[in-house]
Design a protein around this motif. Sequence first.
Motif, short mmCIF file in Angstrom:
data_model
loop_
_atom_site.label_atom_id
_atom_site.label_comp_id
_atom_site.label_asym_id
_atom_site.label_seq_id
_atom_site.Cartn_x
_atom_site.Cartn_y
_atom_site.Cartn_z
N ARG A 190 133.80 88.42 -1.54
CA ARG A 190 132.93 87.04 -2.52
C ARG A 190 133.72 86.08 -2.64
O ARG A 190 133.07 85.34 -3.53
CB ARG A 190 132.14 87.95 -3.73
CG ARG A 190 131.41 89.46 -2.46
CD ARG A 190 130.50 89.74 -2.98
NE ARG A 190 128.91 90.27 -2.72
CZ ARG A 190 128.52 89.99 -2.89
NH1 ARG A 190 127.65 89.14 -2.71
NH2 ARG A 190 127.45 91.16 -1.91
N TRP A 191 134.97 86.28 -2.05
CA TRP A 191 136.05 84.70 -2.94
C TRP A 191 135.52 83.51 -2.79
O TRP A 191 134.99 83.87 -1.49
CB TRP A 191 137.48 85.28 -2.60
CG TRP A 191 138.72 86.42 -2.94
CD1 TRP A 191 137.81 87.02 -3.43
CD2 TRP A 191 139.30 85.86 -3.00
NE1 TRP A 191 138.96 88.11 -4.07
CE2 TRP A 191 140.09 87.87 -4.33
CE3 TRP A 191 140.81 85.01 -3.36
CZ2 TRP A 191 140.79 88.11 -4.37
CZ3 TRP A 191 141.99 85.47 -4.18
CH2 TRP A 191 142.19 86.67 -4.39
N PRO A 192 135.63 82.78 -3.77
CA PRO A 192 135.54 80.80 -3.46
C PRO A 192 135.67 81.00 -1.64
O PRO A 192 137.01 81.45 -1.34
CB PRO A 192 135.47 80.31 -4.57
CG PRO A 192 136.13 81.30 -5.18
CD PRO A 192 136.09 82.69 -4.94
N HIS A 193 135.88 79.92 -1.17
CA HIS A 193 135.45 79.83 0.15
C HIS A 193 137.02 78.80 -0.46
O HIS A 193 137.82 79.05 0.72
CB HIS A 193 134.76 78.72 0.85
CG HIS A 193 134.18 77.53 0.17
ND1 HIS A 193 133.41 77.31 -0.59
CD2 HIS A 193 135.06 76.13 0.23
CE1 HIS A 193 133.81 75.68 -0.92
NE2 HIS A 193 134.99 75.31 -0.31
N THR A 194 137.46 78.60 -1.51
CA THR A 194 138.82 77.09 -1.17
C THR A 194 139.89 78.68 -1.69
O THR A 194 141.24 77.51 -1.68
CB THR A 194 138.07 77.24 -2.75
OG1 THR A 194 138.30 77.08 -3.49
CG2 THR A 194 137.17 75.65 -2.78
N CYS A 195 139.39 79.97 -2.31
CA CYS A 195 140.75 80.86 -2.13
C CYS A 195 140.70 81.78 -1.28
O CYS A 195 139.93 82.45 -0.74
CB CYS A 195 140.71 81.46 -3.29
SG CYS A 195 140.93 80.39 -4.66
N LYS A 196 141.55 82.37 -0.16
CA LYS A 196 142.51 82.96 0.27
C LYS A 196 142.71 84.37 0.04
O LYS A 196 143.69 84.91 -0.40
CB LYS A 196 142.84 83.26 1.82
CG LYS A 196 142.08 81.06 2.17
CD LYS A 196 140.44 81.78 2.41
CE LYS A 196 140.47 80.49 3.43
NZ LYS A 196 138.45 80.10 3.60
N PRO A 197 141.89 85.58 -0.13
CA PRO A 197 142.34 87.26 -0.59
C PRO A 197 143.65 87.49 0.16
O PRO A 197 144.54 88.51 -0.52
CB PRO A 197 141.20 87.74 -0.82
CG PRO A 197 140.42 87.26 0.38
CD PRO A 197 140.81 86.26 0.55
N THR A 198 143.58 87.55 1.39
CA THR A 198 144.57 88.23 2.14
C THR A 198 145.32 86.87 3.45
O THR A 198 144.95 85.95 3.23
CB THR A 198 143.95 88.76 3.47
OG1 THR A 198 142.82 88.67 3.85
CG2 THR A 198 143.68 90.11 2.24
#
Length: 135
Positions: free
Chosen positions: A27-35
């Motif tokens: 669900r992170w915003p598309h501008t941020c990558k979690p992994t």
Amino acid sequence: SINSRRPDTQNCSSGCAPSYWTNNPNRWPHTCKPTDPSATRFTDVFGSAGGYQGKTLMQVLHLTGVGKDTLACYLSAAWLNVGAGNTPINVLSGGTVKNIWNSYVGTGHYSPTAGVQWDDGQIVTWLKTTMPRVS
């Protein structure tokens, strides 16, 4: 600046706590990558001042320390909330999130309004009011 004088406008936020973002990386915003390998690093957002070089936003969200670690954790969640549109701009903007960190790193406090200085605990307490969703 932070809208610290209008508590009625603070309650309209649907921001999520750090635990939400760690449990819901999809669900992170598309501008941020979690992994990895393309994970967004803390320094990509907040700059190199204050530490956390090499740590991803996800790693900072998992910090369990106190003081600066807790602040970095909650500011990371605030950044994701802004990016996801969970926090109205009149409550908290991306620029303000960055300014809070830079002010804290530079002076040990943040001034939401003239003559007021918040330490890390007071900043986190306020940020929590913008994050009613925990999971």
